[in-house]
Scaffold this motif. Structure first.
Motif, mmCIF file in Angstrom:
data_model
loop_
_atom_site.group_PDB
_atom_site.id
_atom_site.type_symbol
_atom_site.label_atom_id
_atom_site.label_comp_id
_atom_site.label_asym_id
_atom_site.label_seq_id
_atom_site.Cartn_x
_atom_site.Cartn_y
_atom_site.Cartn_z
ATOM 1 N N GLY A 172 -12.301 8.660 -10.380
ATOM 2 C CA GLY A 172 -11.701 9.531 -9.374
ATOM 3 C C GLY A 172 -11.402 8.738 -8.129
ATOM 4 N N LEU A 173 -10.887 9.411 -7.119
ATOM 5 C CA LEU A 173 -10.616 8.741 -5.853
ATOM 6 C C LEU A 173 -11.885 8.096 -5.314
ATOM 7 C CD1 LEU A 173 -8.746 8.169 -3.419
ATOM 8 C CD2 LEU A 173 -9.455 10.388 -2.494
ATOM 9 N N GLY A 174 -13.002 8.788 -5.471
ATOM 10 C CA GLY A 174 -14.267 8.247 -4.997
ATOM 11 C C GLY A 174 -14.699 7.006 -5.738
ATOM 12 N N THR A 175 -14.299 6.877 -6.988
ATOM 13 C CA THR A 175 -14.678 5.711 -7.783
ATOM 14 C C THR A 175 -14.024 4.443 -7.237
ATOM 15 O OG1 THR A 175 -14.787 7.147 -9.728
ATOM 16 C CG2 THR A 175 -14.775 4.778 -10.116
ATOM 17 N N VAL A 176 -12.709 4.515 -7.041
ATOM 18 C CA VAL A 176 -11.985 3.357 -6.512
ATOM 19 C C VAL A 176 -12.369 3.094 -5.061
ATOM 20 C CG1 VAL A 176 -9.705 2.402 -6.059
ATOM 21 C CG2 VAL A 176 -10.080 3.792 -8.102
ATOM 22 N N SER A 177 -12.490 4.164 -4.283
ATOM 23 C CA SER A 177 -12.886 4.009 -2.878
ATOM 24 C C SER A 177 -14.252 3.369 -2.771
ATOM 25 C CB SER A 177 -12.895 5.379 -2.188
ATOM 26 O OG SER A 177 -11.612 5.954 -2.188
ATOM 27 N N ASN A 178 -15.164 3.772 -3.658
ATOM 28 C CA ASN A 178 -16.500 3.201 -3.678
ATOM 29 C C ASN A 178 -16.443 1.690 -3.875
ATOM 30 O OD1 ASN A 178 -19.051 2.268 -4.957
ATOM 31 N ND2 ASN A 178 -19.632 4.422 -4.782
ATOM 32 N N LEU B 62 -21.548 -11.184 0.653
ATOM 33 C CA LEU B 62 -22.234 -10.164 -0.127
ATOM 34 C C LEU B 62 -21.305 -8.985 -0.405
ATOM 35 C CD1 LEU B 62 -25.039 -9.152 -1.270
ATOM 36 C CD2 LEU B 62 -25.219 -7.871 0.866
ATOM 37 N N GLY B 63 -20.588 -8.548 0.625
ATOM 38 C CA GLY B 63 -19.675 -7.428 0.440
ATOM 39 C C GLY B 63 -18.584 -7.726 -0.564
ATOM 40 N N GLN B 64 -18.071 -8.938 -0.552
ATOM 41 C CA GLN B 64 -17.046 -9.323 -1.526
ATOM 42 C C GLN B 64 -17.623 -9.340 -2.934
ATOM 43 O OE1 GLN B 64 -15.898 -13.048 0.223
ATOM 44 N NE2 GLN B 64 -14.372 -12.117 1.583
ATOM 45 N N ALA B 65 -18.883 -9.749 -3.066
ATOM 46 C CA ALA B 65 -19.530 -9.725 -4.377
ATOM 47 C C ALA B 65 -19.690 -8.288 -4.870
ATOM 48 C CB ALA B 65 -20.892 -10.410 -4.304
ATOM 49 N N VAL B 66 -20.025 -7.367 -3.956
ATOM 50 C CA VAL B 66 -20.129 -5.950 -4.306
ATOM 51 C C VAL B 66 -18.795 -5.450 -4.859
ATOM 52 C CG1 VAL B 66 -20.425 -3.609 -3.380
ATOM 53 C CG2 VAL B 66 -21.967 -5.444 -2.655
ATOM 54 N N ILE B 67 -17.704 -5.823 -4.197
ATOM 55 C CA ILE B 67 -16.378 -5.374 -4.617
ATOM 56 C C ILE B 67 -16.012 -5.955 -5.982
ATOM 57 C CG2 ILE B 67 -13.906 -5.505 -4.082
ATOM 58 C CD1 ILE B 67 -14.714 -5.428 -1.097
ATOM 59 N N VAL B 68 -16.232 -7.248 -6.164
ATOM 60 C CA VAL B 68 -15.877 -7.906 -7.430
ATOM 61 C C VAL B 68 -16.636 -7.283 -8.588
ATOM 62 C CG1 VAL B 68 -16.073 -10.052 -8.744
ATOM 63 C CG2 VAL B 68 -15.190 -10.103 -6.398
ATOM 64 N N PHE B 69 -17.942 -7.102 -8.430
ATOM 65 C CA PHE B 69 -18.738 -6.545 -9.516
ATOM 66 C C PHE B 69 -18.424 -5.071 -9.757
ATOM 67 C CE2 PHE B 69 -21.210 -10.403 -9.346
ATOM 68 C CZ PHE B 69 -21.615 -10.551 -10.669
ATOM 69 N N SER B 70 -17.969 -4.374 -8.730
ATOM 70 C CA SER B 70 -17.565 -2.979 -8.920
ATOM 71 C C SER B 70 -16.420 -2.893 -9.921
ATOM 72 C CB SER B 70 -17.141 -2.360 -7.586
ATOM 73 O OG SER B 70 -18.232 -2.230 -6.708
ATOM 74 N N PHE B 71 -15.440 -3.771 -9.777
ATOM 75 C CA PHE B 71 -14.289 -3.737 -10.687
ATOM 76 C C PHE B 71 -14.647 -4.297 -12.065
ATOM 77 C CE2 PHE B 71 -12.065 -3.225 -6.647
ATOM 78 C CZ PHE B 71 -11.202 -2.181 -6.977
ATOM 79 N N VAL B 72 -15.593 -5.240 -12.116
ATOM 80 C CA VAL B 72 -16.067 -5.718 -13.418
ATOM 81 C C VAL B 72 -16.750 -4.582 -14.166
ATOM 82 C CG1 VAL B 72 -17.721 -7.237 -14.566
ATOM 83 C CG2 VAL B 72 -16.300 -8.125 -12.699
ATOM 84 N N VAL B 73 -17.596 -3.821 -13.466
ATOM 85 C CA VAL B 73 -18.294 -2.699 -14.091
ATOM 86 C C VAL B 73 -17.306 -1.630 -14.536
ATOM 87 C CG1 VAL B 73 -19.913 -0.808 -13.667
ATOM 88 C CG2 VAL B 73 -20.474 -3.122 -12.896
ATOM 89 N N ALA C 55 -19.597 15.127 -2.634
ATOM 90 C CA ALA C 55 -18.180 15.408 -2.402
ATOM 91 C C ALA C 55 -17.431 15.659 -3.699
ATOM 92 C CB ALA C 55 -17.533 14.250 -1.642
ATOM 93 N N GLN C 56 -18.000 15.278 -4.817
ATOM 94 C CA GLN C 56 -17.421 15.518 -6.145
ATOM 95 C C GLN C 56 -15.993 14.965 -6.279
ATOM 96 O OE1 GLN C 56 -19.089 18.103 -8.661
ATOM 97 N NE2 GLN C 56 -19.640 19.735 -7.254
ATOM 98 N N LEU C 57 -15.836 13.718 -5.889
ATOM 99 C CA LEU C 57 -14.549 13.038 -6.019
ATOM 100 C C LEU C 57 -14.661 11.788 -6.889
ATOM 101 C CD1 LEU C 57 -13.216 13.524 -2.398
ATOM 102 C CD2 LEU C 57 -12.064 14.292 -4.480
ATOM 103 N N GLY C 58 -15.649 11.776 -7.751
ATOM 104 C CA GLY C 58 -15.808 10.654 -8.663
ATOM 105 C C GLY C 58 -17.036 9.828 -8.338
ATOM 106 N N ARG C 59 -17.754 9.414 -9.364
ATOM 107 C CA ARG C 59 -18.945 8.595 -9.181
ATOM 108 C C ARG C 59 -18.577 7.148 -8.930
ATOM 109 N NH1 ARG C 59 -20.913 11.394 -14.542
ATOM 110 N NH2 ARG C 59 -21.420 13.415 -13.673
ATOM 111 N N GLY C 60 -19.514 6.413 -8.377
ATOM 112 C CA GLY C 60 -19.314 4.989 -8.182
ATOM 113 C C GLY C 60 -19.354 4.252 -9.507
ATOM 114 N N PRO C 61 -18.846 3.028 -9.543
ATOM 115 C CA PRO C 61 -18.807 2.262 -10.790
ATOM 116 C C PRO C 61 -20.165 2.146 -11.481
ATOM 117 C CG PRO C 61 -17.462 1.197 -9.130
ATOM 118 C CD PRO C 61 -18.188 2.306 -8.424
#
Length: 229
Positions: A89-95, A66-77, A140-146
C-alpha cells in the motif's frame, strides 16, 4: 488486542476506504517518529533494534549511512513479498523511504552523549517512541511496512505463529548483523521483549475502523506488530 480489526485491503481499496486525510497525517507522523526512534537508540549506544544490528553491520562494509541501509533493505525485503503474495500500500512504499530519511536527519542533528546516565533515557525513549510510532502507522491502515509484511506473509504460508516467525526473523538478522560487525547490546534485548506489548497496548488508540465501511473481512494476523521499518 485491538477491538477494531485491521482491514485486509488492496492498495486502491485502502485509499478509498474513507477518512483519508486523517489517515495520511497519522501515517507520515508515525513513520517519521519511527525513524526518530531508531536514531535515539543509535545515540543511546546501548544496543540497537534487531534489524538495525544488521543495518549497522552493513554500514561498516559499504559506504552508506544507517538510514540508507534501512531504505536498501526495505526494498530487498519487498522482493520477498512477491512469492508470499502480500498486499502493499501507500504506507508500504512510504515506510521504505521515510523511516530511513527520518533516522539520518535526526542523527545529523544530534551528537551521542558520553555519559551512561544520558544514554539510558535515549534507549528507553527510543523503544517507547517506536511502539507509539508503530501503533500510529499501522493504525492508519495504509499498508504494512516491508518487514512486518514479511513476518505476516511467512506466518500465513508456513502456518506458524506470528510469535515464532517474528523470533526466527529477528534472530536471523541479528546473527547476520553480528557477523558483519553490527552493534548488539542490552537495548536489543529490551527492544525485542517490549516493542510488541507496547505497540499492542497503544494500537486501540490509533486504529482507524475501516472494515464496516470497506465491506471486507478483518485481518487479525498482525496481533503483535514487530517492526514497521
Amino acid at each position: 488486542m485491538p477491538t477494531t480489526p485491521l482491514a485486509d485491503l488492496g492498495p486502491i481499496a485502502q485509499l478509498r476506504a474513507g477518512r483519508l486525510p486523517r489517515r495520511l497525517v497519522q501515517l507520515y507522523v508515525g513513520l517519521w517518529l519511527y525513524g526518530v526512534s531508531l536514531a535515539l537508540m543509535v545515540l543511546g549506544a546501548i544496543g540497537l533494534a534487531p534489524w538495525d544490528v544488521l543495518h549497522s553491520g552493513v554500514t561498516k562494509h559499504v559506504p552508506i549511512t544507517l538510514g540508507q541501509a534501512v531504505i536498501v533493505f526495505s526494498f530487498v525485503v519487498l522482493l520477498l513479498w512477491i512469492p508470499l503474495r502480500e498486499k502493499p500500500g501507500l504506507g508500504t512504499v512510504s515506510n521504505a523511504l521515510v523511516v530511513g530519511i527520518a533516522a539520518d536527519t535526526t542523527l545529523a542533528m544530534f551528537d551521542a552523549p558520553d555519559a551512561l546516565l544520558a544514554r539510558i533515557p535515549l534507549m528507553v525513549g527510543g523503544i517507547v517512541l517506536c511502539g507509539f510510532a508503530t501503533a500510529l502507522y499501522i493504525g492508519a491502515q495504509l499498508g504494512r511496512g516491508p518487514r512486518d509484511g514479511l513476518m505476516t506473509g511467512l506466518a500465513r504460508r508456513t502456518g506458524l505463529s506470528i510469535r515464532l516467525v517474528r523470533t526466527g526473523i529477528e534472530v536471523t538478522v541479528v546473527l547476520i548483523g553480528l557477523a558483519l560487525g553490527g552493534t548488539l547490546g542490552i537495548g536489543t534485548i529490551a527492544y525485542a521483549l517490549t516493542i510488541g506489548p507496547i505497540a499492542q497496548w497503544m494500537m486501540p488508540w490509533f486504529l482507524v475502523d475501516l472494515a464496516p465501511r470497506a465491506g471486507v473481512a478483518p485481518d487479525r494476523s498482525l496481533i503483535c506488530p514487530a517492526e514497521p521499518a
